[in-house]
Design a protein around this motif. Structure first.
Motif, PDB file in Angstrom:
ATOM      1  N   ARG A  72       0.812  -1.213   0.000  1.00 25.02           N
ATOM      2  CA  ARG A  72       0.000   0.000   0.000  1.00 25.02           C
ATOM      3  C   ARG A  72       0.847   1.265   0.000  1.00 25.02           C
ATOM      4  NH1 ARG A  72      -2.280  -3.054   4.196  1.00 25.02           N
ATOM      5  NH2 ARG A  72      -1.467  -1.545   5.733  1.00 25.02           N
ATOM      6  N   ALA A  73       2.184   1.084   0.011  1.00 26.06           N
ATOM      7  CA  ALA A  73       3.071   2.248   0.127  1.00 26.06           C
ATOM      8  C   ALA A  73       3.198   2.959  -1.201  1.00 26.06           C
ATOM      9  CB  ALA A  73       4.458   1.795   0.609  1.00 26.06           C
ATOM     10  N   ASP A  74       3.009   4.263  -1.163  1.00 29.11           N
ATOM     11  CA  ASP A  74       3.236   5.093  -2.352  1.00 29.11           C
ATOM     12  C   ASP A  74       3.359   6.542  -1.875  1.00 29.11           C
ATOM     13  OD1 ASP A  74       3.523   6.164  -4.820  1.00 29.11           O
ATOM     14  OD2 ASP A  74       1.467   5.741  -5.499  1.00 29.11           O
ATOM     15  N   GLY A  75       4.590   7.066  -1.874  1.00 33.74           N
ATOM     16  CA  GLY A  75       4.803   8.420  -1.412  1.00 33.74           C
ATOM     17  C   GLY A  75       4.762   8.534   0.090  1.00 33.74           C
ATOM     18  N   ILE A  76       5.117   7.490   0.786  1.00 34.53           N
ATOM     19  CA  ILE A  76       5.097   7.485   2.247  1.00 34.53           C
ATOM     20  C   ILE A  76       6.527   7.335   2.755  1.00 34.53           C
ATOM     21  CG2 ILE A  76       4.740   4.986   2.358  1.00 34.53           C
ATOM     22  CD1 ILE A  76       3.032   5.455   4.857  1.00 34.53           C
ATOM     23  N   ARG A  77       6.824   7.946   3.903  1.00 32.44           N
ATOM     24  CA  ARG A  77       8.181   7.912   4.428  1.00 32.44           C
ATOM     25  C   ARG A  77       8.396   6.697   5.350  1.00 32.44           C
ATOM     26  NH1 ARG A  77      11.500  11.800   3.207  1.00 32.44           N
ATOM     27  NH2 ARG A  77      10.701  13.755   2.344  1.00 32.44           N
ATOM     28  N   LEU A  78       9.674   6.390   5.549  1.00 29.30           N
ATOM     29  CA  LEU A  78      10.047   5.252   6.382  1.00 29.30           C
ATOM     30  C   LEU A  78       9.574   5.448   7.822  1.00 29.30           C
ATOM     31  CD1 LEU A  78      11.600   2.617   6.924  1.00 29.30           C
ATOM     32  CD2 LEU A  78      13.687   3.985   7.172  1.00 29.30           C
ATOM     33  N   SER A  79       9.604   6.670   8.325  1.00 29.55           N
ATOM     34  CA  SER A  79       9.174   6.925   9.709  1.00 29.55           C
ATOM     35  C   SER A  79       7.712   6.540   9.900  1.00 29.55           C
ATOM     36  CB  SER A  79       9.403   8.395  10.066  1.00 29.55           C
ATOM     37  OG  SER A  79       8.741   9.248   9.140  1.00 29.55           O
ATOM     38  N   ALA A  80       6.861   6.845   8.900  1.00 32.15           N
ATOM     39  CA  ALA A  80       5.448   6.489   9.009  1.00 32.15           C
ATOM     40  C   ALA A  80       5.255   4.980   8.940  1.00 32.15           C
ATOM     41  CB  ALA A  80       4.657   7.190   7.903  1.00 32.15           C
ATOM     42  N   HIS A 124       1.586  -5.469 -12.469  1.00 27.31           N
ATOM     43  CA  HIS A 124       0.983  -4.142 -12.457  1.00 27.31           C
ATOM     44  C   HIS A 124       1.834  -3.098 -13.169  1.00 27.31           C
ATOM     45  CE1 HIS A 124      -0.760  -6.281  -8.939  1.00 27.31           C
ATOM     46  NE2 HIS A 124      -1.888  -5.641  -9.282  1.00 27.31           N
ATOM     47  N   ARG A 125       2.969  -3.529 -13.735  1.00 22.13           N
ATOM     48  CA  ARG A 125       3.890  -2.656 -14.469  1.00 22.13           C
ATOM     49  C   ARG A 125       4.258  -1.423 -13.637  1.00 22.13           C
ATOM     50  NH1 ARG A 125       4.751  -3.838 -19.508  1.00 22.13           N
ATOM     51  NH2 ARG A 125       5.354  -1.672 -20.038  1.00 22.13           N
ATOM     52  N   THR A 126       4.705  -1.706 -12.409  1.00 24.78           N
ATOM     53  CA  THR A 126       5.141  -0.626 -11.522  1.00 24.78           C
ATOM     54  C   THR A 126       6.495  -1.015 -10.901  1.00 24.78           C
ATOM     55  OG1 THR A 126       3.939  -1.585  -9.653  1.00 24.78           O
ATOM     56  CG2 THR A 126       2.804   0.107 -10.967  1.00 24.78           C
ATOM     57  N   THR A 127       7.148  -0.013 -10.356  1.00 27.36           N
ATOM     58  CA  THR A 127       8.433  -0.205  -9.660  1.00 27.36           C
ATOM     59  C   THR A 127       8.348   0.451  -8.300  1.00 27.36           C
ATOM     60  OG1 THR A 127       9.685  -0.238 -11.723  1.00 27.36           O
ATOM     61  CG2 THR A 127      10.911   0.257  -9.707  1.00 27.36           C
ATOM     62  N   LEU A 128       8.722  -0.301  -7.254  1.00 27.94           N
ATOM     63  CA  LEU A 128       8.724   0.213  -5.890  1.00 27.94           C
ATOM     64  C   LEU A 128      10.167   0.500  -5.501  1.00 27.94           C
ATOM     65  CD1 LEU A 128       6.910   0.803  -3.415  1.00 27.94           C
ATOM     66  CD2 LEU A 128       7.463  -1.511  -2.593  1.00 27.94           C
ATOM     67  N   ALA A 129      10.437   1.749  -5.095  1.00 25.36           N
ATOM     68  CA  ALA A 129      11.811   2.154  -4.765  1.00 25.36           C
ATOM     69  C   ALA A 129      11.799   3.056  -3.557  1.00 25.36           C
ATOM     70  CB  ALA A 129      12.458   2.861  -5.950  1.00 25.36           C
ATOM     71  N   VAL A 150       8.320   5.230  -2.868  1.00 24.77           N
ATOM     72  CA  VAL A 150       7.444   5.669  -3.963  1.00 24.77           C
ATOM     73  C   VAL A 150       7.235   4.515  -4.921  1.00 24.77           C
ATOM     74  CG1 VAL A 150       8.169   8.079  -3.793  1.00 24.77           C
ATOM     75  CG2 VAL A 150       9.423   6.513  -5.287  1.00 24.77           C
ATOM     76  N   ARG A 151       6.098   4.606  -5.610  1.00 26.19           N
ATOM     77  CA  ARG A 151       5.771   3.614  -6.639  1.00 26.19           C
ATOM     78  C   ARG A 151       5.593   4.379  -7.961  1.00 26.19           C
ATOM     79  NH1 ARG A 151       3.958  -1.421  -5.755  1.00 26.19           N
ATOM     80  NH2 ARG A 151       3.502  -0.832  -3.586  1.00 26.19           N
ATOM     81  N   SER A 152       6.300   3.946  -8.999  1.00 25.71           N
ATOM     82  CA  SER A 152       6.244   4.638 -10.288  1.00 25.71           C
ATOM     83  C   SER A 152       5.922   3.630 -11.383  1.00 25.71           C
ATOM     84  CB  SER A 152       7.574   5.332 -10.589  1.00 25.71           C
ATOM     85  OG  SER A 152       8.625   4.381 -10.601  1.00 25.71           O
ATOM     86  N   PRO A 153       5.180   4.070 -12.446  1.00 20.64           N
ATOM     87  CA  PRO A 153       4.834   3.142 -13.537  1.00 20.64           C
ATOM     88  C   PRO A 153       6.023   2.919 -14.467  1.00 20.64           C
ATOM     89  CG  PRO A 153       3.979   5.324 -13.987  1.00 20.64           C
ATOM     90  CD  PRO A 153       4.555   5.393 -12.620  1.00 20.64           C
TER      91      PRO A 153
END
Length: 483
Positions: free
Chosen positions: A403-411, A445-450, A471-474
């Motif tokens: 579910r992570a997308d644009g969320i920081r490690l602290s959260a 889903h043709r995405t990359t999680l970094a 972040v997740r990018s297409p």
């Protein structure tokens, strides 16, 4: 006893002659190795003559306490090299001289020994022995700089004999010189005088070597059996040599005064100069031998009668290792440095040679004996490794990252620390750190999680560092889209 099993009377003579050939082999080997130096054209140099010049220079310049300097030997060899190849430059002559000197010292080997095999027939059985020797030895001089000394084998090669009684040969050399002078053959006497001078140096080196054991360990020598006998015999021998050489010198002086030829006084003067060198060396050796008793008592006082220093031994494991392991590196380093400085005694630095240092560093360590009782072979049991993280923890972390997308490690860490979850935040931190170095591709889903670092500091009670942004990018046409 058959002839085949009877010990040969010439066995000892054969061994002596084989040793004489072995001593000459390193010098002759220089000429054989010369063509192998493909990067240098040294074909015109006579390497044996240059090697003998180096040994001769060291022999004549060393005395009872000190040796010859490297630069003096190199200079003497350069003079002969210039005579052999006058068209070559000084740089090449210097390279040749230094190569000759390194070869005679046997630079590049561990113990710097030359060795050769020879055999003796003992009780009808041929037994092989190894003859190890040095030609030039490097020692530390009085000023701490390296010096060169010629070994007995090297001096014996100059005078043409090995494994002989040096004192007897010195008597014979003086007798030959006296006979030539008495017969007026001064040209032949000049060569005999040079041989007598070399015998004088060889005898001094022989005495110095015999007395060196006293300096190392006075308990290894016996004063009556070893030291005093050597001292008495050597003093008597030196007194005879001084008397004999003084007589020869007086005969040469009379010959100079009574001769009417121009050549005879000049030849006699050269012989007198050589004899004066012999007399000076004998006087120096005599003075050193007269002080042997005093030196022996001084060594006794230094080595035996001085009480050993009282010291308390350190238990390295409990008193040093265990406390240091509880400290940080910044706190432990000054303490260890101070202990090493106090535990290491001061000593004069030894002469270090770069080729030997490189050889020692690149030598593989010796293999340990498998039968050594101190080495205990470990016995591994059949227990399986227990996983650090459970399957439930992996499932929880994957659910958070899905579910992570644009969320920081602290959260994410706060979400992972729900009641009842133990060490899930550690697994999450490892997974996010892995995404920073190697993004995860989702082909379905043709995405990359970094995970990206934007210099935002992590504010957490357990972890420190950057507060990574997940972040997740297409993926567009096989390439990742901009985050």
């Amino acid at each position: 006893m058959s002839e085949a099993h009877r010990p040969s009377r010439d066995t000892l003579g054969l061994a002596t002659r084989v040793k004489a050939l072995a001593v000459a082999d390193p010098v002759l080997d220089l000429e054989r190795r010369k063509p192998l130096l493909t990067s240098r054209d040294w074909g015109g140099y006579q390497m044996e003559e240059l090697a003998l010049t180096a040994i001769d220079t060291v022999t004549l310049k060393m005395d009872f306490e000190d040796g010859a300097r490297h630069e003096d030997v190199v200079t003497a060899v350069i003079r002969v090299a210039e005579l052999q190849m006058p068209a070559r430059g000084l740089d090449e002559h210097t390279d040749v001289a230094r190569w000759i000197l390194d070869s005679l010292v046997n630079v590049g080997t561990v113990d710097r020994d030359f060795s050769h095999m020879y055999g003796l027939v003992l009780d009808g059985t041929y037994v092989s022995h190894e003859f190890s020797f040095k030609l030039l030895r490097e020692v530390v001089g009085p000023d701490g700089r390296p010096r060169l000394r010629a070994s007995n084998e090297a001096i014996a090669m100059l005078v043409g004999a090995v494994d002989i009684d040096i004192a007897s040969e010195q008597v014979a050399a003086d007798a030959k010189l006296e006979a030539l002078v008495r017969r007026g053959r001064l040209a032949d006497a000049h060569r005999a005088a040079e041989m007598a001078l070399r015998r004088t140096v060889q005898y001094a080196e022989y005495i110095r070597t015999r007395l060196e054991g006293m300096r190392r360990d006075v308990r290894s020598v016996d004063w009556v059996r070893d030291v005093r006998r050597i001292q008495t015999e050597a003093l008597e021998h030196i007194e005879d040599r001084i008397n004999a050489e003084s007589v020869i010198k007086d005969n040469l002086v009379r010959m100079m005064d009574n001769s009417t030829e121009e050549a005879t006084p000049a030849q006699a003067a050269e012989l007198i100069a050589i004899l004066e060198k012999c007399l000076r060396r004998h006087a120096t050796l005599q003075a050193n031998l007269q002080e042997v008793g005093e030196k022996f008592r001084a060594e006794q006082e230094r080595q035996i009668f001085v009480p050993p220093p009282s010291r308390s031994y350190v238990d390295l494991a409990h008193q040093l290792l265990d406390p240091v392991l509880e400290l940080s590196l910044r706190q432990a380093f000054p303490l260890l440095e101070g202990f090493a400085g106090a535990a290491t005694p001061p000593r004069r630095p030894a002469v270090v040679y770069l080729p030997d240092l490189i050889t020692g560093l690149m030598t593989l360590p010796d293999e340990q004996d498998s039968e050594d009782g101190l080495i205990i072979e470990p016995e591994f049991g059949g227990a399986e490794d227990a996983p650090v993280f459970s399957d439930d923890q992996y499932t929880a972390v994957e659910s958070l990252l899905a579910r992570a997308d644009g969320i920081r490690l602290s959260a994410l860490l706060k979400a992972a620390r729900r009641p009842g979850s133990c060490n899930t935040d550690h697994l999450l931190a490892l997974q996010v750190l892995g995404l920073f170095g190697a993004p995860r591709h989702d082909a379905e889903h043709r995405t990359t999680l970094a995970a990206l670092a934007d210099n935002e500091e992590l504010d957490d009670e357990v972890f420190a560092g950057n507060d990574l942004l997940v972040v997740r990018s297409p993926i567009v046409n096989g390439l990742e889209g901009e985050a």
